[in-house]
Design an enzyme around this catalytic site. Structure first.
Site: not given
Ligand code: GLA
Length: 498
Positions: A261, A303, A305, A326
């Site tokens: 991530d 990342e 997209g 998210d």
């Molecule tokens: C980001 C990701 C989520 C999750 C959180 C965890 O926001 O997009 O899917 O993994 O981090 O902190």
């Protein structure tokens, strides 16, 4: 008189020079700053544990008089959602006080003048990135990965015991046998690095290898999470400066899946080239580590997209790549992603998948019909199916939504083509997805808040006048000419054979 502050003539408060923060909010944890005034004008660099060295943008003097005069600037952490918010520096008698807000964290920190040695001790390390190279395929994820992930329901409140209970629940509920085999620990497992740099789990995960053994013994696979930045999104240790070492650690534990991530890495990897390079670096490290242990590792790029990730996700060894920010447990969030933001369809296919984020089915924020739309859309898109609920306590209707073998078969169809809308009218959408056996999955979606009558135009879909049609939620054949009453925010999912 603006500017006097900097030369210190009038108020005796010259803020140019080197500064070290005594203590700062944990996000983004400013550590030091260097402010200069020279021929180039007034400029400076502020260093953060999350984002490294950041230029102090638009640094200038505002206000007047000994009480009013101060410096303002803003930072850019590479995230387009973060509006440039002003930070303020004001003399406080002994040193300087920084105030303002960075994203969700209120800043209030004092700094003192620093020696060269103090500044050097806080230098933020940088590491070379690899030259572009193709990472060979790990041969995994010929169909979209299926399993469970801790984040949507548990966020940071996840531990060894819960993961074991989830593994047991997947077996007991039959969902493992339906295909949900990855048990993925998301953010919040990380502890500290040892003196040798090895990253240890935190106290909630006493023995990762034992946990992996437990999961494997149940015919399941274990996933983990990290970031190319120094910090994960929730502020835990990332893999910055430890990429190969972390890949080896996970391989030794028996990890089968990594979600990587971007998080704080967005602060200094904010060009297509650098983001691609850091993802390539971990991709190559996973291939090497997996080869050494004989346990290849699914690689999930997260990342959000950016930079047309689907166009290069496979090249860096990725098996899936997030196409959006998210998901939230609401119809509006799910529908915005599912109907409209599912990546570039032709990027998806065996070995590499557009990932519109994990499932919210069973988390309580949508109606059963809305969750049915959620999973139907994900199946039509050939999306990874990662349950995001508390699998230990599933009501019957949640189990029926997640465990519908006929719908899972659409998602997992070996042709791996992403379905698309073919007609949009009055808040309704007809989607089709061609399948390996020549049949076609057809989704009749109703985005309005009242029931709608919908039919499929079979000849227009290339299926002749009277295909044989099955309703995959009702589990029965239907006459091809049927008019379907599709509930508000709902779906009728069909499979038609000419
Ligand atoms: C980001 C990701 C989520 C999750 C959180 C965890 O926001 O997009 O899917 O993994 O981090 O902190």
């Amino acid at each position: 008189m603006a500017g006097v502050l900097l030369t210190g003539q009038a108020w005796g408060a010259d803020l140019t020079g080197d500064w070290v923060f005594q203590a700062a909010p944990s996000f983004p944890c400013f550590t030091k700053m260097a402010i200069r005034q020279d021929a180039a004008g007034l400029h400076g660099t502020i260093t953060s544990e999350w984002y490294g060295d950041l230029p102090m943008l638009d640094l200038k003097v505002v206000g007047e008089g000994p009480a009013g005069e101060r410096l303002v600037f803003h930072i850019d952490n590479g995230n387009p959602k973060l509006k440039p918010l002003d930070l303020t520096l004001a003399p406080n008698g002994q040193g300087v006080t920084l105030t303002g807000q960075v994203w969700y964290e209120k800043q209030e920190a004092t700094a003192h003048r620093a020696t060269a040695a103090e500044m050097a001790a806080l230098d933020f390390p940088t590491y070379p990135l690899p030259a572009p190279a193709h990472v060979p395929s790990n041969g995994l994820a010929r169909t979209p990965p299926m399993g469970w992930s801790s984040w949507n329901k548990f966020a940071e409140a996840i531990d060894d015991k819960t993961v074991r209970e989830i593994a047991d629940a997947l077996v007991r509920s039959g969902l493992r046998d339906a295909g949900y085999v990855y048990v993925n620990i998301d953010d919040g497992w990380q502890g500290e690095r040892g003196p040798d740099g090895v990253l240890h789990p935190n106290a909630k995960f006493p023995d990762m290898k034992a946990l992996a053994d437990y999961v494997h013994a149940r015919g399941l696979k274990l996933g983990i999470y990290s970031s190319p930045g120094p910090k994960s999104c929730a502020g835990y240790a990332g893999s910055y400066g430890h990429v190969e070492q972390d890949a080896r650690t996970w391989a030794e534990w028996g990890i089968d899946y990594l979600k990587y991530d971007l998080c704080s890495g967005e602060g200094f990897y904010h060009t297509a080239e650098t983001v691609q390079a850091v993802y390539q670096q971990m991709g190559a490290a996973l291939v090497a580590a997996g080869a050494a242990t004989g346990r290849p590792i699914v690689y999930s790029l997260c990342e959000y997209g950016r930079f047309d990730v689907g166009a290069w996700g496979r090249d860096v060894g990725g098996n899936l790549w997030r196409t959006t920010g998210d998901i939230e447990d609401s119809y509006a969030s799910m529908a915005a992603i599912g109907f409209d933001k599912n990546g570039v369809p032709h990027h998806t296919g065996p070995g590499g998948w557009n990932d519109p984020d994990m499932l919210e089915v069973g988390n309580g924020g949508m109606t059963t019909e809305e969750y049915r739309t959620h999973i139907s859309l994900w199946a039509m898109m050939a999306a990874p199916l990662l349950m995001g609920n508390d699998a230990r306590s599933m009501p019957r209707d949640t189990l029926a939504l997640l465990g519908n073998a006929e719908v899972i078969a659409i998602d997992q169809d070996p042709l791996g083509r992403q379905g698309l809308p073919v007609r949009k009218q009055d808040g309704t959408e007809v989607w089709t997805r061609p399948l390996a056996d020549g049949s076609v999955a057809v989704g009749l979606f109703n985005r309005t808040d009242k029931p709608m009558a919908m039919t499929a135009d079979w000849p227009a879909l290339g299926l002749g006048d009277h295909p044989s049609v099955r309703d995959l939620w009702a589990h029965r054949g239907v006459v091809s000419g049927a008019v379907h009453t599709v509930p508000a925010h709902g779906v009728v999912l069909l499979r038609a054979t000419r």
